[in-house]
Motif scaffolding. Structure first.
Motif, PDB file in Angstrom:
ATOM      1  N   GLU A 275      36.528  14.467  33.843  1.00  0.00           N
ATOM      2  CA  GLU A 275      36.567  15.929  33.889  1.00  0.00           C
ATOM      3  C   GLU A 275      37.767  16.425  34.700  1.00  0.00           C
ATOM      4  OE1 GLU A 275      32.780  17.032  35.419  1.00  0.00           O
ATOM      5  OE2 GLU A 275      31.797  17.040  33.435  1.00  0.00           O
ATOM      6  N   GLN A 276      38.068  15.736  35.796  1.00  0.00           N
ATOM      7  CA  GLN A 276      39.247  16.103  36.580  1.00  0.00           C
ATOM      8  C   GLN A 276      40.535  15.908  35.777  1.00  0.00           C
ATOM      9  OE1 GLN A 276      39.017  13.803  40.160  1.00  0.00           O
ATOM     10  NE2 GLN A 276      37.309  14.990  41.010  1.00  0.00           N
ATOM     11  N   ASP A 277      40.629  14.779  35.058  1.00  0.00           N
ATOM     12  CA  ASP A 277      41.807  14.530  34.223  1.00  0.00           C
ATOM     13  C   ASP A 277      41.935  15.595  33.136  1.00  0.00           C
ATOM     14  OD1 ASP A 277      42.310  12.304  35.745  1.00  0.00           O
ATOM     15  OD2 ASP A 277      41.415  10.886  34.320  1.00  0.00           O
ATOM     16  N   LEU A 278      40.809  15.960  32.543  1.00  0.00           N
ATOM     17  CA  LEU A 278      40.834  16.976  31.491  1.00  0.00           C
ATOM     18  C   LEU A 278      41.278  18.327  32.059  1.00  0.00           C
ATOM     19  CD1 LEU A 278      40.236  17.918  28.611  1.00  0.00           C
ATOM     20  CD2 LEU A 278      37.838  18.217  29.289  1.00  0.00           C
ATOM     21  N   SER A 279      40.778  18.639  33.260  1.00  0.00           N
ATOM     22  CA  SER A 279      41.181  19.916  33.871  1.00  0.00           C
ATOM     23  C   SER A 279      42.686  19.948  34.141  1.00  0.00           C
ATOM     24  CB  SER A 279      40.391  20.122  35.166  1.00  0.00           C
ATOM     25  OG  SER A 279      40.778  21.319  35.798  1.00  0.00           O
ATOM     26  N   ARG A 280      43.195  18.827  34.656  1.00  0.00           N
ATOM     27  CA  ARG A 280      44.647  18.768  34.905  1.00  0.00           C
ATOM     28  C   ARG A 280      45.426  18.877  33.597  1.00  0.00           C
ATOM     29  NH1 ARG A 280      43.063  15.051  39.036  1.00  0.00           N
ATOM     30  NH2 ARG A 280      43.221  13.321  37.556  1.00  0.00           N
ATOM     31  N   ARG A 285      48.826  21.956  29.847  1.00  0.00           N
ATOM     32  CA  ARG A 285      49.030  22.561  28.522  1.00  0.00           C
ATOM     33  C   ARG A 285      49.342  24.053  28.645  1.00  0.00           C
ATOM     34  NH1 ARG A 285      45.968  25.589  25.599  1.00  0.00           N
ATOM     35  NH2 ARG A 285      44.111  25.154  26.833  1.00  0.00           N
ATOM     36  N   ARG A 286      48.593  24.734  29.500  1.00  0.00           N
ATOM     37  CA  ARG A 286      48.826  26.163  29.661  1.00  0.00           C
ATOM     38  C   ARG A 286      50.215  26.430  30.243  1.00  0.00           C
ATOM     39  NH1 ARG A 286      42.906  27.252  32.323  1.00  0.00           N
ATOM     40  NH2 ARG A 286      41.698  27.116  30.373  1.00  0.00           N
ATOM     41  N   GLU A 289      52.601  25.948  27.483  1.00  0.00           N
ATOM     42  CA  GLU A 289      52.573  27.080  26.550  1.00  0.00           C
ATOM     43  C   GLU A 289      53.375  28.252  27.113  1.00  0.00           C
ATOM     44  OE1 GLU A 289      48.455  27.855  25.990  1.00  0.00           O
ATOM     45  OE2 GLU A 289      48.228  26.383  24.349  1.00  0.00           O
ATOM     46  N   ARG A 290      53.196  28.539  28.422  1.00  0.00           N
ATOM     47  CA  ARG A 290      53.976  29.631  29.017  1.00  0.00           C
ATOM     48  C   ARG A 290      55.483  29.333  28.973  1.00  0.00           C
ATOM     49  NH1 ARG A 290      49.585  29.533  32.676  1.00  0.00           N
ATOM     50  NH2 ARG A 290      50.784  28.213  34.124  1.00  0.00           N
ATOM     51  N   ALA A 291      55.842  28.080  29.249  1.00  0.00           N
ATOM     52  CA  ALA A 291      57.260  27.706  29.200  1.00  0.00           C
ATOM     53  C   ALA A 291      57.825  27.873  27.798  1.00  0.00           C
ATOM     54  CB  ALA A 291      57.429  26.263  29.686  1.00  0.00           C
ATOM     55  N   VAL A 292      57.026  27.466  26.804  1.00  0.00           N
ATOM     56  CA  VAL A 292      57.466  27.624  25.412  1.00  0.00           C
ATOM     57  C   VAL A 292      57.662  29.107  25.091  1.00  0.00           C
ATOM     58  CG1 VAL A 292      56.727  27.386  23.012  1.00  0.00           C
ATOM     59  CG2 VAL A 292      56.507  25.459  24.589  1.00  0.00           C
ATOM     60  N   THR A 293      56.719  29.939  25.530  1.00  0.00           N
ATOM     61  CA  THR A 293      56.840  31.378  25.259  1.00  0.00           C
ATOM     62  C   THR A 293      58.115  31.950  25.884  1.00  0.00           C
ATOM     63  OG1 THR A 293      54.448  31.581  25.167  1.00  0.00           O
ATOM     64  CG2 THR A 293      55.697  33.605  25.558  1.00  0.00           C
TER      65      THR A 293
END
Length: 324
Positions: A275-280, A285-286, A289-293
């Protein structure tokens, strides 16, 4: 029992009855872990004593010198009974009462010193006293008392070593009545008819027949009680065997549950890490995504600037051509 130490047996028979089975099963398990199946089997055959028998065993184990004196006095009393020695019987009977009373008092003190013993108001001291009295007339009971391995209380039911028409423990009152009883004369007395002796003999025969019938009835009752006792002992053994098996199954179930709980704890730990790995990963990813935007917006702005510059260069070229 060969291979079974007397110290271990004494330790078990010092244990209060409500904890005897657990202590015995623990000793059986320890012997099995030590690779000694013979001792384990011998231990498993030991039976739990009643509370009264445990108190007598406690006396034999804690104060063996007092029990040895009791057995010695019992031997002397049986000899005096066989020899029908009245004065000696009265003396020994008085000693017996004093000895039994002192031993019962000692049992009360020993029980008070045991942390897991029943309260004083619930001690079966009457059964303890009956067992000690039975040791005076029954050699087997005396030996069990001295060995400290008694399983249940005993009582004297009128059967013993004394070769008399009525087999019972002689007391002071019995001796006094025997001495006060007038002696029977064998021949006819003056002033009595000749038929009196025959009447006496008939009464004697009737009394002897009644005594034989009473002894036969007591023997029948004793056999019936022995059968009931054997049946109860067999049921007790079956119940204790079932208890031992159920205890083993319970231990196995606890071990399985412990193993499953350990596996579950490991899975919970791995789940928390995942769960910790998934949260990281979600955070990464977010951010991506902001960098891509931002990059797309910048690229669009630059592309628009390039197009505007190109348009200006085209216009300038067209204006220059017209001037020429």
């Amino acid at each position: 029992m060969p291979g079974l130490s007397a110290e271990l047996v004494q330790q078990l028979y010092r244990t209060p009855p409500d904890r005897f089975v657990a202590a015995r099963d623990a000793a059986v398990a320890e012997a099995r872990r030590a690779g000694d199946p013979t001792t384990a089997r011998q231990l498993a055959r030991l039976r739990r004593p009643t509370v009264a028998a445990w108190l007598v065993n406690l006396l034999a184990i804690r104060r063996p010198e007092l029990v040895a004196d009791l057995v010695q006095l019992a031997d002397a009393l049986r000899v005096a009974q066989r020899e029908l020695r009245g004065p000696r019987l009265r003396e020994l009977s008085a000693q017996r009462r004093a000895a039994v009373g002192a031993l019962v008092a000692e049992v009360r003190k020993l029980a008070a010193a045991e942390p897991d013993a029943p309260p004083a108001s619930r001690l079966p001291l009457a059964e303890v006293e009956a067992t000690l009295n039975a040791a005076f007339s029954d050699v087997e009971v005396a030996e069990q008392v001295r060995a400290g391995r008694l399983l249940r209380a005993a009582s004297y039911a009128g059967f013993g070593e004394v070769p008399r028409p009525q087999l019972r423990l002689v007391t002071d009152d019995d001796e006094e009545r025997e001495e006060e009883r007038p002696a029977r004369r064998p021949g006819p007395q003056r002033g009595r008819p000749e038929a009196a002796p025959r009447t006496d003999r008939a009464a004697e025969r009737a009394e002897q027949a009644a005594q034989r019938a009473a002894r036969a009835e007591r023997a029948r009752q004793r056999r019936a009680l022995d059968r009931e006792l054997a049946k109860a002992q067999a049921e007790q053994e079956r119940a204790e065997t079932e208890l031992t098996e159920a205890t083993g199954q319970e231990r196995d179930g606890v071990a399985v549950l412990d193993r499953l709980e350990a596996e579950l704890a490991e899975l919970e730990r791995r789940r928390a890490v995942a769960e910790q790995d998934l949260s990281r990963a979600k955070l990464a990813r977010r951010a991506a995504e902001r960098a891509v935007t931002v990059a797309r917006r910048r690229a669009g702005e630059v592309e628009a600037a390039v197009e505007a510059l190109a348009a200006e260069e085209g216009n300038a070229d067209e204006g220059g051509g017209a001037a020429d």
